[in-house]
Enzyme design. Structure first.
Site, PDB file in Angstrom:
ATOM      1  N   GLY A 172       5.709 -24.757  19.066  1.00  0.00           N
ATOM      2  CA  GLY A 172       6.037 -25.050  17.853  1.00  0.00           C
ATOM      3  C   GLY A 172       5.612 -23.742  16.821  1.00  0.00           C
ATOM      4  O   GLY A 172       5.524 -22.670  17.165  1.00  0.00           O
ATOM      5  N   SER A 193       4.893 -21.376  24.714  1.00  0.00           N
ATOM      6  CA  SER A 193       5.170 -20.706  23.363  1.00  0.00           C
ATOM      7  C   SER A 193       3.894 -20.664  22.584  1.00  0.00           C
ATOM      8  O   SER A 193       2.993 -19.749  22.927  1.00  0.00           O
ATOM      9  CB  SER A 193       6.426 -21.603  22.636  1.00  0.00           C
ATOM     10  OG  SER A 193       6.820 -20.781  21.651  1.00  0.00           O
ATOM     11  N   ALA A 194       3.956 -21.443  21.630  1.00  0.00           N
ATOM     12  CA  ALA A 194       2.644 -21.604  20.702  1.00  0.00           C
ATOM     13  C   ALA A 194       1.240 -21.690  21.553  1.00  0.00           C
ATOM     14  O   ALA A 194       0.254 -21.412  21.190  1.00  0.00           O
ATOM     15  CB  ALA A 194       2.785 -22.438  19.477  1.00  0.00           C
ATOM     16  N   HIS A 219       8.423 -15.204  23.977  1.00  0.00           N
ATOM     17  CA  HIS A 219       9.862 -15.207  23.490  1.00  0.00           C
ATOM     18  C   HIS A 219      10.116 -13.772  23.246  1.00  0.00           C
ATOM     19  O   HIS A 219      10.928 -13.554  22.302  1.00  0.00           O
ATOM     20  CB  HIS A 219      10.137 -15.862  22.178  1.00  0.00           C
ATOM     21  CG  HIS A 219       9.871 -17.314  22.292  1.00  0.00           C
ATOM     22  ND1 HIS A 219      10.661 -18.416  22.748  1.00  0.00           N
ATOM     23  CD2 HIS A 219       8.746 -18.031  21.878  1.00  0.00           C
ATOM     24  CE1 HIS A 219      10.109 -19.658  22.398  1.00  0.00           C
ATOM     25  NE2 HIS A 219       8.927 -19.382  21.930  1.00  0.00           N
ATOM     26  N   GLU A 272      11.810 -14.878  27.449  1.00  0.00           N
ATOM     27  CA  GLU A 272      12.108 -16.319  27.732  1.00  0.00           C
ATOM     28  C   GLU A 272      12.684 -16.458  29.307  1.00  0.00           C
ATOM     29  O   GLU A 272      13.417 -15.710  30.021  1.00  0.00           O
ATOM     30  CB  GLU A 272      13.357 -16.627  26.975  1.00  0.00           C
ATOM     31  CG  GLU A 272      13.060 -16.616  25.449  1.00  0.00           C
ATOM     32  CD  GLU A 272      13.694 -17.645  24.534  1.00  0.00           C
ATOM     33  OE1 GLU A 272      14.604 -18.267  24.948  1.00  0.00           O
ATOM     34  OE2 GLU A 272      13.135 -18.082  23.440  1.00  0.00           O
TER      35      GLU A 272
END
Length: 245
Positions: A90, A123-124, A160, A196
């Site tokens: 997020g 991700s985050a 990413h 990714e």
């Protein structure tokens, strides 16, 4: 106790697949059979209830129970009792601010680095596992008290990671140029650009690139280097003056 165990995933969803579908086998082998329940941290998204439902559905399908920390009246106690921690993706600034606001930075560090419980991020959640969130792609929509993160590894990651599109007419900076600008600042640590579909498995003092895509490593003052799945990145875990490598 035991050595640190981290699974740092670039992204939650890979094109053509469902939530955590591309790394579900990695998750199962990482968590193993000893872990029965995972503590989920949904702070990076605004709708925490919906996020927890998505994560719970996935982990239950893999055979694990899932508790979401936002449903606990005492987040610190939830971390202290957790068997494994998963921090989802997020907005990285929103996530880090919530970790500080709930006094969880030191608690998570202790559980992972001293007690040896498994930590998974995507991700985050991968960004905050590193030294700082200086190399996130996200907009600073809120203001955490510091950009310093959990420091579970002594370098930074850029999830990413995007290669320049040779056909694009876009004139803004490429991801590589932005990371180079970061390294123009003194004493900046290495940055691992995880494409990714890529993830980094850390077990004690060993770090291995996994997944289906490669990674790009940026060291201050050096040309970036390209790395395939299976690469041993253990040297990045040596917490010394890494920019002089």
């Amino acid at each position: 106790g035991g050595p640190r165990r981290l699974l740092l995933v670039s992204n939650s969803t890979l094109h053509g697949g469902g939530y955590l579908g591309h790394c579900q086998q990695h998750i199962k082998s990482f968590l193993g059979e000893k872990v029965k329940r995972v503590l989920f941290v949904p702070y990076a998204l605004h709708d925490r209830d919906a996020y927890a439902r998505t994560a719970r559905e996935k982990f239950e399908s893999l055979g694990y129970g899932l508790d979401s920390i936002h449903e606990s009246c005492d987040p610190v106690e939830a971390i202290r009792k957790s068997e494994a921690i998963f921090i989802g993706g997020g907005n990285t600034f929103r996530l880090l601010k919530a970790l500080y606001d709930n006094s969880l930075i030191q608690e998570i560090r202790k559980r992972v680095l001293e007690d040896g419980i498994p930590y998974m991020g995507s991700s985050a959640g991968t960004n905050v596992a590193t030294i700082s969130i200086n190399t996130t792609n996200d907009m600073p929509i809120v203001y955490p008290p510091s950009l310093e993160a959990l420091g579970l590894v002594p370098f930074n990651i850029n999830p990413h990671y995007l290669d320049p599109d040779v056909k694009s007419t876009h004139m803004g900076e490429t991801r590589e140029e932005r990371i180079r600008q970061y390294h123009e600042e003194p004493n900046t640590p290495p940055v691992l650009g995880l494409r990714e579909g890529a993830m980094l498995l850390v077990e004690g003092d060993k770090a291995t690139l996994q997944g289906v895509t490669g990674a790009r490593l940026f060291l201050r003052g050096k040309k970036p280097t390209e790395h395939e799945p299976g690469t041993d990145f253990s040297f990045l875990l040596i917490d010394s003056n890494l920019q002089n490598l």
